[in-house]
Design a protein around this motif. Structure first.
Motif, PDB file in Angstrom:
ATOM      1  N   THR A  42     -37.344   4.811   2.295  1.00 59.84           N
ATOM      2  CA  THR A  42     -38.794   4.880   2.418  1.00 59.84           C
ATOM      3  C   THR A  42     -39.316   5.910   1.415  1.00 59.84           C
ATOM      4  OG1 THR A  42     -38.641   6.566   4.152  1.00 59.84           O
ATOM      5  CG2 THR A  42     -38.726   4.264   4.854  1.00 59.84           C
ATOM      6  N   LEU A  43     -40.610   5.864   1.146  1.00 58.77           N
ATOM      7  CA  LEU A  43     -41.231   6.785   0.199  1.00 58.77           C
ATOM      8  C   LEU A  43     -42.304   7.597   0.902  1.00 58.77           C
ATOM      9  CD1 LEU A  43     -41.756   4.584  -3.018  1.00 58.77           C
ATOM     10  CD2 LEU A  43     -39.910   6.209  -2.544  1.00 58.77           C
ATOM     11  N   ALA A  44     -42.397   8.851   0.560  1.00 58.09           N
ATOM     12  CA  ALA A  44     -43.479   9.713   1.024  1.00 58.09           C
ATOM     13  C   ALA A  44     -44.202  10.265  -0.189  1.00 58.09           C
ATOM     14  CB  ALA A  44     -42.936  10.850   1.887  1.00 58.09           C
ATOM     15  N   HIS A  45     -45.528  10.352  -0.107  1.00 57.09           N
ATOM     16  CA  HIS A  45     -46.337  10.802  -1.225  1.00 57.09           C
ATOM     17  C   HIS A  45     -47.020  12.120  -0.861  1.00 57.09           C
ATOM     18  CE1 HIS A  45     -46.120   6.944  -3.497  1.00 57.09           C
ATOM     19  NE2 HIS A  45     -45.834   6.496  -2.289  1.00 57.09           N
ATOM     20  N   PHE A  46     -47.028  13.045  -1.797  1.00 51.69           N
ATOM     21  CA  PHE A  46     -47.701  14.326  -1.573  1.00 51.69           C
ATOM     22  C   PHE A  46     -48.208  14.863  -2.904  1.00 51.69           C
ATOM     23  CE2 PHE A  46     -43.273  15.419  -2.407  1.00 51.69           C
ATOM     24  CZ  PHE A  46     -43.342  16.530  -3.233  1.00 51.69           C
ATOM     25  N   ALA A  47     -49.061  15.865  -2.806  1.00 50.26           N
ATOM     26  CA  ALA A  47     -49.587  16.543  -3.990  1.00 50.26           C
ATOM     27  C   ALA A  47     -49.594  18.028  -3.693  1.00 50.26           C
ATOM     28  CB  ALA A  47     -50.986  16.038  -4.328  1.00 50.26           C
ATOM     29  N   VAL A  48     -50.044  18.826  -4.657  1.00 53.02           N
ATOM     30  CA  VAL A  48     -50.183  20.266  -4.423  1.00 53.02           C
ATOM     31  C   VAL A  48     -51.658  20.632  -4.533  1.00 53.02           C
ATOM     32  CG1 VAL A  48     -47.869  20.929  -5.119  1.00 53.02           C
ATOM     33  CG2 VAL A  48     -49.646  20.732  -6.847  1.00 53.02           C
ATOM     34  N   ARG A 191     -50.349  24.925  -2.003  1.00 54.19           N
ATOM     35  CA  ARG A 191     -50.041  24.129  -0.827  1.00 54.19           C
ATOM     36  C   ARG A 191     -49.528  22.749  -1.195  1.00 54.19           C
ATOM     37  NH1 ARG A 191     -52.837  24.638   3.939  1.00 54.19           N
ATOM     38  NH2 ARG A 191     -51.715  22.739   4.522  1.00 54.19           N
ATOM     39  N   VAL A 192     -48.586  22.280  -0.397  1.00 53.45           N
ATOM     40  CA  VAL A 192     -48.149  20.889  -0.431  1.00 53.45           C
ATOM     41  C   VAL A 192     -48.993  20.127   0.573  1.00 53.45           C
ATOM     42  CG1 VAL A 192     -46.238  19.301   0.001  1.00 53.45           C
ATOM     43  CG2 VAL A 192     -45.806  21.500  -1.124  1.00 53.45           C
ATOM     44  N   VAL A 193     -49.701  19.108   0.099  1.00 50.01           N
ATOM     45  CA  VAL A 193     -50.632  18.373   0.962  1.00 50.01           C
ATOM     46  C   VAL A 193     -50.366  16.878   0.846  1.00 50.01           C
ATOM     47  CG1 VAL A 193     -52.414  20.140   0.834  1.00 50.01           C
ATOM     48  CG2 VAL A 193     -52.372  18.313  -0.864  1.00 50.01           C
ATOM     49  N   PRO A 194     -50.681  16.108   1.882  1.00 47.93           N
ATOM     50  CA  PRO A 194     -50.422  14.663   1.842  1.00 47.93           C
ATOM     51  C   PRO A 194     -51.435  13.924   0.989  1.00 47.93           C
ATOM     52  CG  PRO A 194     -51.473  15.242   3.903  1.00 47.93           C
ATOM     53  CD  PRO A 194     -51.221  16.542   3.175  1.00 47.93           C
ATOM     54  N   VAL A 195     -51.027  12.819   0.437  1.00 44.66           N
ATOM     55  CA  VAL A 195     -51.930  11.884  -0.242  1.00 44.66           C
ATOM     56  C   VAL A 195     -51.578  10.475   0.212  1.00 44.66           C
ATOM     57  CG1 VAL A 195     -52.389  13.283  -2.296  1.00 44.66           C
ATOM     58  CG2 VAL A 195     -50.401  11.784  -2.256  1.00 44.66           C
ATOM     59  N   PRO A 196     -52.544   9.554   0.189  1.00 42.17           N
ATOM     60  CA  PRO A 196     -52.245   8.179   0.600  1.00 42.17           C
ATOM     61  C   PRO A 196     -51.263   7.510  -0.359  1.00 42.17           C
ATOM     62  CG  PRO A 196     -54.620   8.592   0.509  1.00 42.17           C
ATOM     63  CD  PRO A 196     -53.960   9.745  -0.153  1.00 42.17           C
ATOM     64  N   GLU A 197     -50.507   6.578   0.157  1.00 40.95           N
ATOM     65  CA  GLU A 197     -49.615   5.787  -0.690  1.00 40.95           C
ATOM     66  C   GLU A 197     -50.450   4.867  -1.572  1.00 40.95           C
ATOM     67  OE1 GLU A 197     -45.999   2.508  -0.282  1.00 40.95           O
ATOM     68  OE2 GLU A 197     -46.439   3.880   1.366  1.00 40.95           O
TER      69      GLU A 197
END
Length: 447
Positions: A42-48, A191-197
């Protein structure tokens, strides 16, 4: 939408592009996102970012980036839009890092694929890299990573960052910067924050430049960039340049037979060729097949350029032979494309390009066959056949045995090919029965 405020532009460049402070940048450059391959494909997406107080990363991301242990990201500087030579250098550096991160002081660490990309779906700015997780959080791992990057000759130099957690269960990225003559230093944290796939896997827009080449010149440019360090590349180019750029099929039918290893391609192609009194050709052709091992050891972009150009050499042979008799071809463009897609698109089946995506279309300048047959057998039957004979396999073919997700991605990619698509033939029955089914497909679809 990316949560939080963008970091200062100089800091952003220092982190992801390895540029010294003071470099000129666009003030409104888009943020960078990451796609991390998790257990189970599976893949998880994040940004800073440095805000989003209520945002929490994906639990899978938190488990891989946060304590206990320590995780590091390494990214190869972007090559998009910089020409084939830069792409080739970046791909070889990525492969060299992969080999080094699997041995020595890193053997106790976990290694995962990591993509860095810009939101919006374009190919520019894509960076391939790794997430290295040290479950012991040993300072020796950090020292070894810094020494590894110090040993990278010249440009491009990989970028390095590490991750940490805090008592509030927030995750932070801490980039490293190497200043000439002053060693390494950390630049701060964000910070590491979530982003939509994204709707499309980030690597897909880049595939026409990195392996699923849409025309001969795209593949040729890649091997041209390799001639200084792969002597065989020049020999391949010389053979390709002897082939006309546009060739036409003769009046006799051209049938391509595709399939995974151990599906019976060799037996079926020979039997069909004998039955139809047809010429049997293979891709890559015999004039370059002695160099397969050389190119199979290279990164995807180089390896697939070799196989793509092999298809164009075979096309020249098809044009000549199809004026005199039917032609049977053992593998052709579909296998080149499917293995590239399955290799480069991380994650599982759900991350493949959707059906009818342009990546599944036949190259506009490659001679098109009348019929493509795809031989299939069950995974269990394939394993029995493989174990029953000593087979020399490429790395990708070996991965078919070890990785069921990879095998499924290859099979689904085959079935999504268009113009021409693949006619699936069950190759599980006896040789005689399979031959009858194949000959019936040919009779029904070819004049």
């Amino acid at each position: 939408m990316v949560f939080g405020r963008r970091p200062p532009a100089p800091l952003l460049l220092a982190r992801f592009s390895g540029l010294r402070r003071g470099a000129c940048v666009r003030a409104m450059a888009p943020p960078r996102c990451f796609a991390l391959e998790l257990p189970g494909c599976t893949l998880a997406h994040f940004a800073v970012g440095d805000e989003a107080p209520d945002a929490r990363p994906d639990p899978g991301v938190a488990a891989l980036l946060g304590p206990p242990g320590r995780s590091y990201s390494l990214s190869v500087p972007e090559a998009g839009g910089a020409g084939c030579a830069a792409r080739v250098r970046a791909a070889r550096l990525h492969q060299r890092l992969l080999h080094q991160l699997r041995r020595g002081p890193f053997r106790r660490c976990q290694l995962r694929r990591l993509l860095c990309y810009r939101p919006g779906g374009g190919a520019a700015g894509l960076q391939h890299g790794f997430l290295l997780r040290d479950p012991r959080d040993s300072p020796d791992t950090r020292s070894a990573l810094l020494a590894l990057l110090d040993a990278c000759p010249g440009a491009p130099r990989p970028s390095l960052a590490e991750f940490s957690g805090d008592p509030l269960c927030r995750l932070w990225q801490l980039p490293w910067e190497r200043r000439d003559g002053q060693g390494w230093r950390q630049l701060g944290r964000e910070r590491v924050v979530p982003v939509p796939e994204p709707a499309l896997h980030p690597v897909v827009p880049d595939l026409p430049s990195s392996g699923v080449f849409p025309h001969r010149e795209a593949a040729r440019a890649v091997l041209e960039a390799c001639t200084s360090f792969i002597p065989e590349a020049r020999a391949v180019l010389d053979l390709v340049d002897q082939c006309p750029e546009q060739v036409q099929k003769g009046k006799f039918p051209v049938i391509v037979i595709e399939g995974l290893d151990a599906t019976g391609k060799t037996t079926v192609t020979q039997s069909v060729s004998d039955s139809l009194k047809a010429v049997l050709l293979k891709s890559p052709p015999s004039c370059i097949s002695q160099w397969r091992k050389v190119f199979d050891d290279e990164p995807t972009i180089i390896r697939r350029a070799f196989y793509s150009l092999g298809n164009y050499i075979v096309a020249s042979e098809i044009a000549k032979e199809s004026t005199k008799s039917p032609v049977i071809v053992d593998r052709y463009w579909h296998s080149t494309a499917t293995y590239t897609i399955a290799t480069e698109v991380s994650g599982g089946l759900q991350h493949l390009p959707p059906a009818h995506h342009p990546i599944y279309q036949w190259p506009r300048d490659l001679l098109k066959p009348d019929l493509v047959l795809l031989l299939t057998v069950s995974p269990e039957e394939r394993m029995q056949r493989i174990e029953g004979r000593g087979m020399e396999r490429t790395k990708e073919e070996a991965e078919l045995e070890a990785n069921s997700i990879f095998r499924q991605k290859v099979e689904v990619s085959y079935q999504r090919m268009e113009n021409p698509g693949c006619h699936v033939v069950d190759a599980s029955p006896s040789r005689e029965k399979v031959l009858q089914m194949v000959l019936s497909e040919i009779q029904n679809n070819c004049n």
